[in-house]
Design a protein around this motif. Sequence first.
Motif, PDB file in Angstrom:
ATOM      1  N   SER A 220     106.192  51.398 103.618  1.00 47.63           N
ATOM      2  CA  SER A 220     104.826  51.671 104.021  1.00 47.63           C
ATOM      3  C   SER A 220     103.937  51.878 102.805  1.00 47.63           C
ATOM      4  CB  SER A 220     104.783  52.924 104.892  1.00 47.63           C
ATOM      5  OG  SER A 220     105.227  54.042 104.154  1.00 47.63           O
ATOM      6  N   SER A 221     102.638  51.720 103.028  1.00 46.97           N
ATOM      7  CA  SER A 221     101.689  51.928 101.944  1.00 46.97           C
ATOM      8  C   SER A 221     101.570  53.393 101.575  1.00 46.97           C
ATOM      9  CB  SER A 221     100.312  51.394 102.353  1.00 46.97           C
ATOM     10  OG  SER A 221      99.852  52.054 103.516  1.00 46.97           O
ATOM     11  N   ALA A 222     101.955  54.291 102.478  1.00 43.87           N
ATOM     12  CA  ALA A 222     101.901  55.709 102.136  1.00 43.87           C
ATOM     13  C   ALA A 222     102.855  56.036 101.007  1.00 43.87           C
ATOM     14  CB  ALA A 222     102.234  56.557 103.362  1.00 43.87           C
ATOM     15  N   GLU A 223     103.930  55.283 100.891  1.00 48.15           N
ATOM     16  CA  GLU A 223     104.858  55.512  99.782  1.00 48.15           C
ATOM     17  C   GLU A 223     104.234  55.128  98.461  1.00 48.15           C
ATOM     18  OE1 GLU A 223     109.417  54.372  98.484  1.00 48.15           O
ATOM     19  OE2 GLU A 223     108.620  53.814 100.441  1.00 48.15           O
ATOM     20  N   TYR A 224     103.257  54.244  98.497  1.00 48.30           N
ATOM     21  CA  TYR A 224     102.554  53.859  97.281  1.00 48.30           C
ATOM     22  C   TYR A 224     101.159  54.465  97.287  1.00 48.30           C
ATOM     23  CZ  TYR A 224     106.326  50.546  97.050  1.00 48.30           C
ATOM     24  OH  TYR A 224     107.572  49.983  97.006  1.00 48.30           O
ATOM     25  N   PHE A 225     101.106  55.762  97.464  1.00 47.73           N
ATOM     26  CA  PHE A 225      99.890  56.555  97.405  1.00 47.73           C
ATOM     27  C   PHE A 225      98.966  56.308  98.585  1.00 47.73           C
ATOM     28  CE2 PHE A 225     101.678  57.760  93.779  1.00 47.73           C
ATOM     29  CZ  PHE A 225     101.458  57.027  92.629  1.00 47.73           C
ATOM     30  N   GLY A 226      99.476  55.750  99.689  1.00 50.35           N
ATOM     31  CA  GLY A 226      98.684  55.614 100.898  1.00 50.35           C
ATOM     32  C   GLY A 226      97.496  54.709 100.704  1.00 50.35           C
ATOM     33  N   SER A 227      96.425  54.983 101.456  1.00 51.55           N
ATOM     34  CA  SER A 227      95.231  54.148 101.377  1.00 51.55           C
ATOM     35  C   SER A 227      94.332  54.523 100.220  1.00 51.55           C
ATOM     36  CB  SER A 227      94.435  54.260 102.686  1.00 51.55           C
ATOM     37  OG  SER A 227      94.096  55.621 102.926  1.00 51.55           O
ATOM     38  N   SER A 228      94.521  55.678  99.624  1.00 55.33           N
ATOM     39  CA  SER A 228      93.731  56.104  98.477  1.00 55.33           C
ATOM     40  C   SER A 228      94.599  56.933  97.562  1.00 55.33           C
ATOM     41  CB  SER A 228      92.508  56.913  98.929  1.00 55.33           C
ATOM     42  OG  SER A 228      92.944  58.110  99.544  1.00 55.33           O
ATOM     43  N   PRO A 229      94.261  57.021  96.293  1.00 57.70           N
ATOM     44  CA  PRO A 229      95.109  57.779  95.379  1.00 57.70           C
ATOM     45  C   PRO A 229      95.164  59.247  95.692  1.00 57.70           C
ATOM     46  CG  PRO A 229      93.609  56.306  94.200  1.00 57.70           C
ATOM     47  CD  PRO A 229      93.185  56.311  95.626  1.00 57.70           C
ATOM     48  N   GLU A 230      94.125  59.783  96.325  1.00 57.02           N
ATOM     49  CA  GLU A 230      94.080  61.221  96.548  1.00 57.02           C
ATOM     50  C   GLU A 230      95.034  61.681  97.634  1.00 57.02           C
ATOM     51  OE1 GLU A 230      92.472  63.039  94.590  1.00 57.02           O
ATOM     52  OE2 GLU A 230      91.359  61.488  93.540  1.00 57.02           O
ATOM     53  N   CYS A 231      95.423  60.794  98.544  1.00 53.20           N
ATOM     54  CA  CYS A 231      96.224  61.222  99.683  1.00 53.20           C
ATOM     55  C   CYS A 231      97.674  61.416  99.332  1.00 53.20           C
ATOM     56  CB  CYS A 231      96.103  60.215 100.828  1.00 53.20           C
ATOM     57  SG  CYS A 231      96.885  58.632 100.464  1.00 53.20           S
ATOM     58  N   CYS A 232      98.101  60.977  98.153  1.00 52.95           N
ATOM     59  CA  CYS A 232      99.515  61.072  97.830  1.00 52.95           C
ATOM     60  C   CYS A 232      99.928  62.479  97.477  1.00 52.95           C
ATOM     61  CB  CYS A 232      99.889  60.136  96.699  1.00 52.95           C
ATOM     62  SG  CYS A 232      99.291  60.695  95.107  1.00 52.95           S
ATOM     63  N   ALA A 233      98.955  63.329  97.134  1.00 52.74           N
ATOM     64  CA  ALA A 233      99.332  64.686  96.766  1.00 52.74           C
ATOM     65  C   ALA A 233      99.797  65.477  97.958  1.00 52.74           C
ATOM     66  CB  ALA A 233      98.141  65.384  96.109  1.00 52.74           C
ATOM     67  N   ASP A 234      99.345  65.098  99.136  1.00 56.81           N
ATOM     68  CA  ASP A 234      99.723  65.828 100.333  1.00 56.81           C
ATOM     69  C   ASP A 234     100.806  65.155 101.126  1.00 56.81           C
ATOM     70  OD1 ASP A 234      97.723  67.612  99.657  1.00 56.81           O
ATOM     71  OD2 ASP A 234      96.216  66.494 100.787  1.00 56.81           O
ATOM     72  N   SER A 235     100.963  63.853 100.991  1.00 54.16           N
ATOM     73  CA  SER A 235     101.953  63.120 101.778  1.00 54.16           C
ATOM     74  C   SER A 235     103.252  63.091 101.020  1.00 54.16           C
ATOM     75  CB  SER A 235     101.470  61.686 102.056  1.00 54.16           C
ATOM     76  OG  SER A 235     101.273  61.016 100.856  1.00 54.16           O
ATOM     77  N   VAL A 236     104.280  63.654 101.593  1.00 53.22           N
ATOM     78  CA  VAL A 236     105.590  63.692 100.948  1.00 53.22           C
ATOM     79  C   VAL A 236     106.634  62.972 101.753  1.00 53.22           C
ATOM     80  CG1 VAL A 236     105.105  65.820  99.731  1.00 53.22           C
ATOM     81  CG2 VAL A 236     106.078  65.922 102.021  1.00 53.22           C
ATOM     82  N   LEU A 465      94.445  51.625  92.954  1.00 52.46           N
ATOM     83  CA  LEU A 465      95.782  52.127  92.642  1.00 52.46           C
ATOM     84  C   LEU A 465      96.822  51.784  93.696  1.00 52.46           C
ATOM     85  CD1 LEU A 465      94.932  55.610  91.113  1.00 52.46           C
ATOM     86  CD2 LEU A 465      95.198  53.418  89.977  1.00 52.46           C
ATOM     87  N   PRO A 466      96.501  51.829  95.003  1.00 51.35           N
ATOM     88  CA  PRO A 466      97.539  51.435  95.983  1.00 51.35           C
ATOM     89  C   PRO A 466      98.014  50.000  95.814  1.00 51.35           C
ATOM     90  CG  PRO A 466      95.776  52.653  97.061  1.00 51.35           C
ATOM     91  CD  PRO A 466      95.302  52.367  95.682  1.00 51.35           C
ATOM     92  N   ALA A 467      97.129  49.100  95.390  1.00 54.29           N
ATOM     93  CA  ALA A 467      97.543  47.711  95.192  1.00 54.29           C
ATOM     94  C   ALA A 467      98.313  47.525  93.895  1.00 54.29           C
ATOM     95  CB  ALA A 467      96.317  46.788  95.212  1.00 54.29           C
ATOM     96  N   LEU A 468      98.060  48.374  92.905  1.00 59.79           N
ATOM     97  CA  LEU A 468      98.734  48.247  91.616  1.00 59.79           C
ATOM     98  C   LEU A 468     100.057  48.985  91.570  1.00 59.79           C
ATOM     99  CD1 LEU A 468      95.731  48.660  89.159  1.00 59.79           C
ATOM    100  CD2 LEU A 468      96.892  46.559  89.781  1.00 59.79           C
ATOM    101  N   ALA A 469     100.294  49.906  92.497  1.00 60.14           N
ATOM    102  CA  ALA A 469     101.531  50.694  92.460  1.00 60.14           C
ATOM    103  C   ALA A 469     102.786  49.837  92.626  1.00 60.14           C
ATOM    104  CB  ALA A 469     101.473  51.791  93.523  1.00 60.14           C
TER     105      ALA A 469
END
Length: 887
Positions: A220-236, A465-469
């Motif tokens: 899923s895209s959430a594994e690569y920082f989701g839809s925005s870089p900021e959401c990865c800090a909360d999604s584990v 960032l999600p596309a570059l991850a």
Amino acid sequence: MNFVSCRLFRMPSFSQEINVDLNSNENGALNNEVHKESTNTDVEGRYEQNEQVSDNMLPGLNADQRLAFALRDFLGSSAVTVVDSGSSPSTLGQTLPYIDEQLDVEDTTQSEDENLQCRDTEEVLNNAACRLRRWRAASRKLRRPRIIDNLCTNVEKEGNSSKTCNGGHTDLADRLRSLAAAGSMSASSVELLSLAPPPPAATAPPSPGCLLSPSLADQSSAEYFGSSPECCADSVGFESSNTSGAPVPPPGPRYKLATEGTLRVCCFQHTRTVVDKILAAKFLRRWETHVLCLQEYHIVSNTPSGLLEHPLSYSCMQEVYCISRWDPARKYCLRIVMPHGSLLLQANDAYTRDQWYHSIIWRRNIIRYRNFLTKSIRKEVVLKELKNMVDFVMTTPLQDESVTRTPMQILTDLLSEKKDSNDWEEWAENVISAAAPLLAERCASGELCALLARLCRRRPRAAPLPALAPPVRRVLTRNVDFARAPDARRLVRDYISAVSAHNSGSALVRRFVEVTHGGRAACPYPRAAPNLAAVALAALDDHFRGQPAAAHVCADNEDEVLCFADILEYMCEYEDWLLVVGAVLQPVPVCGGAMSCPRVAKRLRNVLHKLALDSRCAAHSCVAPARAARLYPPSWLRAAAPSDPLLALPNKELCQLWGDMLGSLINCCSKRKSFLQGMSKQLPDFLLVALTEHPAALEALCLMLEWEVTSGEQTQLEIIAALQGTELGQKYYKDLCERQQNLQRLQAEGGPRRLALPVRATDADVGALLAAGALGNLECLSLAFTSVTSACAQHLIKLPSLRYLNLWATKFGDSGVQLIAEHLTKLQVLNLCETPVSDKGIEALSGLSNLRRLNLNSTKLSAEAFEILRQRLPHLQEYDIRYTEAW
């Protein structure tokens, strides 16, 4: 035999009505009553349809369903008049699918009257083809589930029962699927196609090289920082299903890109008419066998003659599709529609036919996308076509090196074309966002990595960032040598800098390390940790190299590289990566300018602290290599020495860190005596740390006095003064004096020469026995079949005259063997039969130069370790290696 009666008209213009009456019955009578229906709002036009229900039409249908059923067979018994004066020329001029009708081929011969009738019918067929041009305009009204069923099947009534058989417009459904695969189908056609049953897949088993590998798009895209870089800090949490919407190849076999093969070829001068009679009439077909080669822009034959005298250009192909209704007859054909005719390619099996079909479609579309994306000016059109190309590439069942390389090269050319313009950053963001699924599945070249890194450097907070991850993670997990791929390392570095530039940069960097490691206990990618550590160290070295280490002044630009020091610290949170970080940090790879920065030194202190407190020898031994006291390149014991530190840390933190590293090394199973001898030049550091009452430094000073590591009365007095300077040091020195008195009494002359302990003896019994009296003459000691362990080795090393030691069937391990090998240099006979020793302890026996007899029966000895032992002990006369790997 059915006859077709018709009234012929001139080919109408765009504003004229098309009136075609096709009546077919056995009596040849015209019995049609036409009535007009109301105009539908979706299609501007009038549809005049026969009110009489044909034999094949199902009862109870509404007007739209009857119209859909009539469209099932354009040459059937229904007379349809289509009036569409509102259609524009642009709508009529689009490329539409054409239908190959299936006729009865039982009677292959015809009479002269029938041949005349067929000539009259040819103009009707041409007029029917013109009616098919309006099919897209009418298809907006025909979005019903029944129409695609009628295109794929015919319902034949037999009495009261009905049966479904393949026929009718099977090629229309095939062509719709071909258009969908090529990405050139309208929305209404796709909707109709979704209602059709899938075609039968080729049953030939794919080769092992064509199987699908684990796909990054499945994550899923959430594994690569989701839809925005900021959401990865909360999604584990990770999602196992593909929720990113990335296109995936259809189920079925996978194919290699066809380059050369032997096919049968047939050519006829018909492009847009019904070709069933030509296909069925054997005397009208002339087949030739050719060895075809799929080149980049043409299809050529190795024997350019006959039907393939000239190359076939992909750009001239109007349609390419499979004729699936010939499969039951084992005639696997592929039809290519050209401007002035059609070409049939016949393969030996369905797998080969499908392979050639997908290969031709690939060549044809890639040429189209390359020309369009590189020559178009309108950006919105280019982005739309880029998305179409990505969908086409991701859904093709081809798996080949060129299939992987060509789309990435087109993307690279698209990014590098306008890199000197002022709005290149915004253009690159849009292109990368559109090509995100392609970047997640394909390896980026060096030139593309350089372009992506450039975007991260210029606009770190706006980079997608999600596309570059995914490409960054692919570089870390699959790259082998960064020396040969400097652009790939640059991409990883600039991407991490862009991630840390956000407001929650620290949390994002931690999340990036967590995603790279994976959710398992051990990382499944062995190259990920060395590559990530190498990128972090290279970034620190590039920034601080050349700066003076003595007078360091913190600047704002240091914030850009602190994230790389954080990466080293975050990597140490994983047990498997801790060993990798320790191996990379030996010897010290960080320049003096970086260690003189207090903020970098603080993070390095945390890394060294985790290495020192780890219980594994492979981890804490990384802080002190073989020559720990060397000046250059220094070890971490030398870099963190309190007397002359390279790390910019407070003195209290330095002493605590140095003492922790020293304590792990002393309590390790390594050779403590040789280690302390090597560290004798750093005696001032031992004294400074001992004054802070660190237990490891106090124990090390006591061992130096006990084993006489240091020489000189003045040095011994300094050590004694340091021990007596603190309350805890006085306690250690008192215990040392008591041990020395017992040792002198033990090593005094006298006592037995041979001694054997009973079976129930333990380590405590060995210690009590040796403290009871003088055993200076003891030469032979047997502890066979007792319960002693490696802990009794600290008592055995006090026997200087010991020459024979029997440890048969005991729990004596590697650490005890290493200790006696270091101190009992006079040992001549050693029995380790049925003990848990391994190669690690056996290799330490190479220091016993006086050893003559050795028993390693039933141990974990390997053949390699035994060969090394024999080379280092040339005086070894007898040995027993039965029931080992070396036997």
